[in-house]
Design an enzyme around this catalytic site. Sequence first.
Site, PDB file in Angstrom:
ATOM      1  N   ASP A   7       1.100  -1.246  -0.090  1.00 57.30           N
ATOM      2  CA  ASP A   7      -0.068   0.228   0.176  1.00 57.30           C
ATOM      3  C   ASP A   7       0.615   0.783  -0.494  1.00 57.30           C
ATOM      4  OD1 ASP A   7       0.878   0.504   2.766  1.00 57.30           O
ATOM      5  OD2 ASP A   7      -0.994  -0.250   3.551  1.00 57.30           O
ATOM      6  N   CYS A  64       2.857  -3.127   4.175  1.00 61.29           N
ATOM      7  CA  CYS A  64       1.858  -1.532   4.569  1.00 61.29           C
ATOM      8  C   CYS A  64       3.304  -1.149   5.196  1.00 61.29           C
ATOM      9  CB  CYS A  64       0.965  -1.883   5.028  1.00 61.29           C
ATOM     10  SG  CYS A  64       1.121  -3.300   6.562  1.00 61.29           S
ATOM     11  N   THR A  66       2.664  -0.583   8.772  1.00 61.72           N
ATOM     12  CA  THR A  66       3.324  -1.518   9.532  1.00 61.72           C
ATOM     13  C   THR A  66       3.827  -3.532   9.927  1.00 61.72           C
ATOM     14  OG1 THR A  66       1.365  -2.441  10.435  1.00 61.72           O
ATOM     15  CG2 THR A  66       2.350  -0.464  11.511  1.00 61.72           C
ATOM     16  N   HIS A  97      10.611 -23.485   9.660  1.00 61.99           N
ATOM     17  CA  HIS A  97       9.924 -24.242  10.303  1.00 61.99           C
ATOM     18  C   HIS A  97       8.146 -23.927   9.753  1.00 61.99           C
ATOM     19  CE1 HIS A  97      12.463 -23.756  14.625  1.00 61.99           C
ATOM     20  NE2 HIS A  97      12.846 -24.272  12.806  1.00 61.99           N
ATOM     21  N   ARG A 132       7.642 -32.854  11.920  1.00 64.35           N
ATOM     22  CA  ARG A 132       7.409 -32.071  13.304  1.00 64.35           C
ATOM     23  C   ARG A 132       6.804 -31.035  12.449  1.00 64.35           C
ATOM     24  NH1 ARG A 132      12.944 -30.974  13.744  1.00 64.35           N
ATOM     25  NH2 ARG A 132      13.723 -29.494  14.423  1.00 64.35           N
ATOM     26  N   HIS A 133       7.486 -30.466  11.938  1.00 66.21           N
ATOM     27  CA  HIS A 133       7.179 -28.954  11.578  1.00 66.21           C
ATOM     28  C   HIS A 133       5.697 -29.374  10.110  1.00 66.21           C
ATOM     29  CE1 HIS A 133      10.229 -27.141  13.607  1.00 66.21           C
ATOM     30  NE2 HIS A 133      11.051 -27.480  13.019  1.00 66.21           N
TER      31      HIS A 133
HETATM   32  C1  RB5 Z   1      -2.226   3.515   6.161  1.00 68.46           C
HETATM   33  O1  RB5 Z   1      -2.377   4.637   6.917  1.00 68.46           O
HETATM   34  C2  RB5 Z   1      -1.494   1.865   7.501  1.00 68.46           C
HETATM   35  O2  RB5 Z   1      -2.686   2.358   8.540  1.00 68.46           O
HETATM   36  C3  RB5 Z   1      -1.431   1.197   6.637  1.00 68.46           C
HETATM   37  O3  RB5 Z   1      -0.117   0.753   5.856  1.00 68.46           O
HETATM   38  C4  RB5 Z   1      -0.765  -0.045   7.712  1.00 68.46           C
HETATM   39  O4  RB5 Z   1      -0.028   0.266   8.656  1.00 68.46           O
HETATM   40  C5  RB5 Z   1      -1.875  -1.070   8.653  1.00 68.46           C
HETATM   41  O5  RB5 Z   1      -1.664  -2.272   9.133  1.00 68.46           O
END
Ligand code: RB5
Length: 143
Positions: A7, A64, A66, A97, A132-133
């Site tokens: 994104d 994205c 995060t 794993h 196991r994995h």
């Molecule tokens: C966008 O602002 C942000 O929410 C997105 O890139 C992401 O971090 C969502 O999990």
Amino acid sequence: MIAIGCDHGGYELKQEILKYLDDKGLAYKDFGCNSTEAVDYPVYAKAVCRSILSGECDKGILICGTGIGISITANKFKGIRAALCTDCFCAEATRQHNDANVLALGGRVVGAGLAVKIVDTFLNTPFSHAQRHQNRIDQMETE
Ligand code: RB5
């Protein structure tokens, strides 16, 4: 074939990863987005996951801001094992794993230098094939 998508929060890091893939001569399909204009990350997560489940692509990279929203979305798909990694240890372990088939990254979390090393580790580490994995992976698919 590697599927890659992001994104707006992951767009700049995706450009760095595309440079790495180009330098290594690795084949990829870029599912967008194509700028830092705000978009909805599920659209790109779904496109990448569908390309893996159809067999068009083998592994995916999703970015994205995060890495969280895009990995949560990816993990809704049966057969997708998306791992959000912030270090090379986890990138290696999730291939060995979990046989993770999607790497998720946070463009606002990891710098480009580390992210490229994480991608390199993820793409070059095989699944261990230890029974196991495999048993644990099989158990993921049932509620
Ligand atoms: C966008 O602002 C942000 O929410 C997105 O890139 C992401 O971090 C969502 O999990």
